[in-house]
Scaffold this motif. Structure first.
Motif, PDB file in Angstrom:
ATOM      1  N   UNK A 146      15.671  -0.696   3.408  1.00  0.00           N
ATOM      2  CA  UNK A 146      15.756  -2.080   3.864  1.00  0.00           C
ATOM      3  C   UNK A 146      16.128  -2.979   2.712  1.00  0.00           C
ATOM      4  N   UNK A 165       8.660  -0.211  -0.824  1.00  0.00           N
ATOM      5  CA  UNK A 165       7.510  -0.590  -0.011  1.00  0.00           C
ATOM      6  C   UNK A 165       7.469  -2.096   0.205  1.00  0.00           C
ATOM      7  N   UNK A 168      10.086  -3.302   2.677  1.00  0.00           N
ATOM      8  CA  UNK A 168       9.745  -2.966   4.055  1.00  0.00           C
ATOM      9  C   UNK A 168       8.704  -3.945   4.599  1.00  0.00           C
ATOM     10  N   UNK A 169       7.785  -4.311   3.722  1.00  0.00           N
ATOM     11  CA  UNK A 169       6.662  -5.158   4.118  1.00  0.00           C
ATOM     12  C   UNK A 169       7.054  -6.631   4.172  1.00  0.00           C
ATOM     13  N   UNK A 172       8.417  -8.628   7.270  1.00  0.00           N
ATOM     14  CA  UNK A 172       7.432  -8.957   8.306  1.00  0.00           C
ATOM     15  C   UNK A 172       6.468 -10.053   7.893  1.00  0.00           C
ATOM     16  N   UNK A 277      -1.875  -5.655  -5.496  1.00  0.00           N
ATOM     17  CA  UNK A 277      -0.658  -6.022  -4.800  1.00  0.00           C
ATOM     18  C   UNK A 277      -0.896  -7.225  -3.899  1.00  0.00           C
TER      19      UNK A 277
ATOM     20  N   UNK B 172      -7.215  -7.922  17.812  1.00  0.00           N
ATOM     21  CA  UNK B 172      -5.912  -7.558  17.244  1.00  0.00           C
ATOM     22  C   UNK B 172      -6.010  -6.584  16.089  1.00  0.00           C
ATOM     23  N   UNK B 379       4.888   5.494  -0.008  1.00  0.00           N
ATOM     24  CA  UNK B 379       5.941   4.490   0.064  1.00  0.00           C
ATOM     25  C   UNK B 379       6.964   5.008   1.068  1.00  0.00           C
ATOM     26  N   UNK B 380       7.641   4.110   1.776  1.00  0.00           N
ATOM     27  CA  UNK B 380       8.612   4.571   2.781  1.00  0.00           C
ATOM     28  C   UNK B 380       9.799   5.275   2.105  1.00  0.00           C
ATOM     29  N   UNK B 409       2.694   2.101   2.710  1.00  0.00           N
ATOM     30  CA  UNK B 409       3.188   0.863   2.123  1.00  0.00           C
ATOM     31  C   UNK B 409       4.459   0.372   2.803  1.00  0.00           C
ATOM     32  N   UNK B 410       4.283  -0.240   3.944  1.00  0.00           N
ATOM     33  CA  UNK B 410       5.464  -0.784   4.589  1.00  0.00           C
ATOM     34  C   UNK B 410       5.049  -1.786   5.629  1.00  0.00           C
ATOM     35  N   UNK B 411       6.017  -2.439   6.218  1.00  0.00           N
ATOM     36  CA  UNK B 411       5.740  -3.394   7.276  1.00  0.00           C
ATOM     37  C   UNK B 411       5.877  -2.708   8.617  1.00  0.00           C
ATOM     38  N   UNK B 412       7.076  -2.771   9.158  1.00  0.00           N
ATOM     39  CA  UNK B 412       7.354  -2.215  10.470  1.00  0.00           C
ATOM     40  C   UNK B 412       7.031  -0.714  10.528  1.00  0.00           C
ATOM     41  N   UNK B 413       7.492   0.015   9.518  1.00  0.00           N
ATOM     42  CA  UNK B 413       7.214   1.454   9.461  1.00  0.00           C
ATOM     43  C   UNK B 413       5.729   1.746   9.617  1.00  0.00           C
ATOM     44  N   UNK B 414       4.932   0.984   8.849  1.00  0.00           N
ATOM     45  CA  UNK B 414       3.511   1.275   8.805  1.00  0.00           C
ATOM     46  C   UNK B 414       2.826   0.860  10.098  1.00  0.00           C
ATOM     47  N   UNK B 415       3.314  -0.208  10.714  1.00  0.00           N
ATOM     48  CA  UNK B 415       2.612  -0.731  11.886  1.00  0.00           C
ATOM     49  C   UNK B 415       2.509   0.287  13.014  1.00  0.00           C
ATOM     50  N   UNK B 430      -1.782  -2.073   2.977  1.00  0.00           N
ATOM     51  CA  UNK B 430      -0.572  -2.077   2.165  1.00  0.00           C
ATOM     52  C   UNK B 430      -0.923  -1.946   0.681  1.00  0.00           C
ATOM     53  N   UNK B 431      -2.073  -2.476   0.336  1.00  0.00           N
ATOM     54  CA  UNK B 431      -2.485  -2.554  -1.066  1.00  0.00           C
ATOM     55  C   UNK B 431      -3.300  -1.306  -1.446  1.00  0.00           C
ATOM     56  N   UNK B 432      -2.829  -0.512  -2.408  1.00  0.00           N
ATOM     57  CA  UNK B 432      -3.591   0.675  -2.804  1.00  0.00           C
ATOM     58  C   UNK B 432      -5.024   0.335  -3.213  1.00  0.00           C
ATOM     59  N   UNK B 434      -6.997  -1.907  -2.023  1.00  0.00           N
ATOM     60  CA  UNK B 434      -7.894  -2.084  -0.880  1.00  0.00           C
ATOM     61  C   UNK B 434      -8.229  -0.751  -0.231  1.00  0.00           C
TER      62      UNK B 434
END
Lengths: 696, 696
Positions: A146, A165, A168-169, A172, A277, B172, B379-380, B409-415, B430-432, B434
């Motif tokens: 991306x 990463x 990608x994030x 969104x 992060x 949610x 990571x993606x 670690x991604x947005x759409x991919x991870x969701x 997303x944050x290692x 956390x």
């Protein structure tokens, strides 16, 4: 190194190693460029006529490009880069891996690459990197799946995977970028180059970085302390902990450096440091989206008491303070809010508030001079429409020109409102503490931006005399020096107790008679480090006993080590240590950041309590004074235990002079003055120890 | 108070004050109940035939309910509750506001309410609350716009708005609840009651709370320390900072208490404390979703070096450690991973890893005995499918029975993958940092769960003698005592220097001769607090000078304040303070938690460095030993500065005995032993000061 803007905004990009093979880096690079680049794309591959529908050339020299992205095998990469240089291409991104990170042959190859880059004066990114992105011209010269949405954040990363990463994030999460660079092995261009270049870039509002090491700490500090006058820089420097540092060095082969030096360096650089992060991008978003406040006073406006308390706790945790409203504000709130509401900070408009009431309250507090920014908190209620609230807050933020963050506490309700807030650059969080922390980031940057960048104070010193002391020590092959190096301190104007090193009982008596009773006597020998342990120190000696004491000290030293080099005995006026405060000024040399200076209270405070302040040397006197305030035990210097306040100016001057000494003489690896006795009327360096590098 | 399960799982609910008026609380209550409650709903309102289609009754006494929710005006509420009590309804939720939080009349009304609840032995929630939720029977007896999704978290909150916000957000975010209660003014039921009840509830895996105050600190500690043997309890106790505490008390009228006491209380209770809402629900989710590890060793498996380093830093920040793999694990990884991968912890399967390789690596490390749990980071990349990875991780987590958290670690991919992880109870971030912190929460709970709950040590003391000392002081109206109260320490077996308080020069000399030279003499007067300032202390007195010294001390005291009460002069063996370490044991009484004991090193360590350990009294000896380890200056007790290690057992015993003393005598408001001189062979309480409550 000039500005690197051309690297991110080329007109014609050559992709060397372009191919159509599915899943290949060469193909991904071409496709990513095709997805939005405004300029020309020239695939370079002698085996193809076209790649992805674009006409191919056989060599990078024929491409007529101003940026070459190199994705050929490592064995061919150096030649390709040379060819690019010969063809006058200034900007080169080497995606290819197999260089320094593999050691051995790869490391040799990396040195070749450096030499070629140097010869042609190339702006070279990598090798072993993901590539670069410049959203202004739609450039995605990476092989990431991306690209980046446009925005005003420029992002550098020592981890290519982390770039993937984040990209990608980010899409969104309403985070947009101006430039992105994956640094790879940093053979040529490193973090300092990009920070410098982005500091000059009008389109970059915030610089964000992920670093595992800093190549040249001093240069980074010099660059960043200037850039941060106008542009905030936020980094995660990983490898903070011992385990993390080990993991970082095994991962990239980079020397991670000790974290204390990094902390001092980043501080001096004015760089805001994020630990995680989440913190990094929380900081980036608010710095990109909101103005910097003029004061640390914050107003909290909430429709719910509990979350207001949580926000207030968070204010107490950080650099902000709850603004003390003026009477016009309090009156204005009282006029607009019902009984039971709280018109003081944190303002509670209570649970039955509608949009008008909440908006009015925010409007009133943002008009108060004591308010630098506001946190608006809302729990979902039947009377409140979050989408309308978002519009109102965005409008008020823009009208007042003050930073605002929000905490719309809901899931679905809040999500719809978030789009509006995102457009306005207003960070929204479910957690009141994060909304406050977000504003606190702005305040932290304000402190950095507005701080005085002191030039190190330069003292009048006798550099030749100091050089002579060090020269004599080196001549006799010494690497560890003690009291015999006292003249070094004298040369740099640091007060020491009166005294001398003598080599006969008679001389000892002469010195003692001059000094008056009592005196302290210490055997002086580079071979005897722990003098006290062998009875090599005598305190409270009176002049009649000095000669006997001399003989006894020499005998003890001989007894301890018959072949020890004995330089004599130091006879010194006895310092009444009890009458002052014992402190330590220490220095050492960091591989990345050069000489560091440490200050703390003597003994247990440094050793057990680790209560120290550290700076890069040389230290300006104002910074040195700040060091005396920074330690937790600082009240002791102000007479907390009933004594008189000590002479902080003299401490600051001593720190400044010592830091000048270690800066002037790089051969001093470590130097500790311990104790530096501090009194209301000055300081005395009672003992010192230093390590010098042998002459090479 | 028995279990409160019936409150959350009634069969028939009466809504007193039910109405159809749009936007009213009465209507929202009925509609919320209608939306899912499995039992019967009986609107109570004499003015309606039906409400929302349900037949109405005229009074709560006719409802035949086992739970009454009261939403009538405050003026009528007490009568309604009495009527409910008379009708045998045990469970009552009073939503109505206008009680203690308004002061004056409201406070009086709240006392009436309490009296009625007491008379009928009611389980009464509120008043001034949002209501209760019990998902097991579909009960939403609140007026919140959203109910809770079912789950195993039970949640109590002192802020109703916060409940609303959390409910809106939770749906949610895959967070489900068993029970939810808005505590309101806590007139009858408070946090302790719910913690106790949920501790007995099989369906509750985690108790989560938002508190601004704790009603009865001691009871809360007693309850929670038992509950936390099996059920984790996590709370945000807000009002941590001074500003926050002020905001909290102005908001609810509750006494916020000093945070140090809360910290000690929550620690003793075994309650995990979260500072922010994010931390609270991060903790709740992982505790509800993942098993507790058997060891603190964690494995990190990543396809990207940088995020692996960030995770390793986060491990270093918390209670976890990087697991040291056995050789079988290392060999197993070496077999499965390519060259260039890291087979040690953190395991880097490198960027070209496919799902199989990553799964294999996770499988291998989870089989290692040194591994208590794992963090999986990805990571993606083009070679990795996140959804498949989520399925694999969920499967491995379940097969190995060890806790796992992930960082996709991604947005759409991870969701998309997150849904799978959510079902498996695996927190994803997303944050290692956390993801690591999430596992660390499990480890923190393990420490709490497995700790030994020591009973306070009971010492053989002379309680009557101590009572006599205090009685005499009270008889003469004294509230501040000094050395004359030394017999109090003697009675409780705390070593003091030999000596006595005398009231004539001759007696002084007798005592001095018995003690031997030198002695310390101090004037003893409740009216002279700072004896040193008026020359009321003499050290190094020899027996010949004792009589003169006596006269002089008395004269100085008279001169300072002619009408001062002078109890005599203390003559004490002189303690060589320099030969030991000066420490302080202090106690005071907290309104919520009762007596607290503080330990620290003398002088600056407590006053300037704030380096202290605090516990609730009475303290078990093992806990007291832990206090001596907890202070930062602890190495000084172990001989860090070249001295011999001091007698920590004697310190622990002194802490234990003093805490028994202040527990036995609630009239002691404060008691400081300062200094308690500690040596390798024991302790001596050299001076003391205490404040006692006047007899009422």
């Amino acid at each position: 190194m000039g500005t690197l803007s051309a690297l991110f905004a080329p007109e014609r990009v050559a992709v060397v190693g372009a191919t159509e093979r599915p899943g290949s880096v060469g193909r991904a690079l071409v496709e990513n460029l095709q997805s939005g680049f405004e300029g020309d794309i020239v695939p370079v591959n002698p085996n193809y006529e076209t790649v992805c529908g674009l006409p191919c050339v056989g060599g990078v020299g024929e491409a007529g490009a101003d940026l070459a992205v190199v994705a050929v095998p490592a064995s061919a990469a150096v030649d390709v880069v040379r060819e690019a240089g010969e063809a006058g291409i200034e900007n080169v991104v080497v995606v290819t891996a197999g260089f320094g990170e593999t050691g051995g042959e790869g490391a040799a190859r990396e040195r070749e690459l450096e030499a070629v880059a140097d010869e042609y004066d190339l702006h070279l990114v990598g090798p072993n990197c993901l590539g670069v992105i410049g959203t202004a011209v739609g450039l995605n010269a990476t092989f990431a799946p991306r690209s980046a949405p446009p925005g005003s954040i420029s992002f550098l990363s020592q981890s290519g995977a982390f770039v993937t990463a984040v990209l990608d994030w980010a899409a969104d999460h309403g985070v947009g970028f101006e430039n992105v660079v994956s640094l790879g092995n940093k053979a040529v261009l490193d973090e300092s180059d990009f920070v410098a270049s982005w500091g000059d870039d009008e389109r970059t509002d915030v610089v964000v970085g992920y670093l595992e090491s800093i190549e040249d700490g001093r240069r980074f500090v010099d660059v960043a302390r200037e850039v941060t006058r106008e542009t905030p820089v936020v980094v995660v420097k990983s490898g903070r902990t011992e385990a993390g540092a080990q993991a970082a060095s095994s991962h990239t082969g980079a020397m991670a450096g000790r974290d204390r030096a990094y902390a001092a360096g980043l501080r001096e650089a004015g760089v805001l440091r994020a630990d995680t992060v989440q913190d990094l991008f929380d900081a980036a978003r608010v710095l990109a989206g909101q103005p910097i406040p003029d004061t640390d006073g914050v107003a909290v406006v909430t429709n719910a008491g509990g979350p207001g308390v949580m926000a207030t706790d968070a204010v107490g945790d950080g650099p902000l303070s709850l603004a003390d409203f003026g009477s016009a504000t309090v009156d204005g709130l009282r006029d607009r809010l019902p009984d039971g509401a709280n018109v003081y900070n944190p303002v509670d408009v209570i649970g039955d508030a509608d949009n008008d009431r909440l908006r009015d309250a925010v409007n009133v507090v943002l008009g108060d001079d004591a308010v630098g920014g506001a946190v608006v908190i809302a729990a979902p209620t039947a009377t409140l429409d979050f989408t309308q609230l978002a519009t109102d807050v965005a409008d008020l933020q823009s009208r007042h020109g003050l930073p605002v963050t929000t905490c719309l506490m809901g899931g679905e309700h809040a999500r719809r409102a978030e789009d509006t807030l995102e457009v306005a650059g207003i960070p929204n969080y479910f957690d009141p503490a994060r909304a406050v922390e977000s504003l606190a980031t702005l305040e932290r940057y304000r402190s950095v931006r507005d701080r005085t960048r002191h030039e190190p104070t330069t003292y009048d010193v006798d550099r030749e005399a100091a050089a002579a002391v060090l020269g004599r020590a080196r001549d006799r092959g010494a690497t560890r020096l003690g009291v015999e190096a006292t003249p070094l301190l004298d040369a740099y104007g640091i007060p020491t107790p009166d005294g001398a090193v003598v080599d006969s009982p008679v001389d000892a008596r002469d010195v003692a008679e001059r000094l008056g009773d009592p005196v302290v006597m210490k055997v002086v020998s580079p071979d005897i480090l722990h003098k006290s342990d062998i009875g090599g120190v005598k305190v409270g000696v009176t002049h009649e006993d000095v000669e006997d004491a001399y003989e006894d000290l020499i005998a003890r030293a001989r007894n301890y080590q018959p072949d020890a080099t004995i330089l004599g005995v130091q006879v010194q006026a006895q310092v009444d240590v009890e009458s002052g405060v014992e402190t330590i000024v220490g220095t050492n040399r960091d591989p990345q950041f050069g000489p560091l200076v440490l200050f703390g209270l003597g003994g247990i405070f440094v050793e057990v309590m680790e209560d120290t302040a550290v700076r890069l040397a040389p230290v300006a006197e104002a910074e040195a004074r700040a060091m005396t305030d920074e330690i937790r035990a600082s009240p002791l210097l102000s007479g907390a235990r009933g004594g008189d306040p000590v002479d902080r100016e003299a401490i600051a001057e001593t720190i400044g002079r010592l830091s000048q000494l270690v800066t002037d003489f790089p051969e001093i690896l470590e130097l500790d003055v311990n104790p530096l006795v501090v009194r209301p009327d000055g300081v005395e360096a009672v003992d010192l120890r230093l390590t010098i590098e042998p002459e090479s």
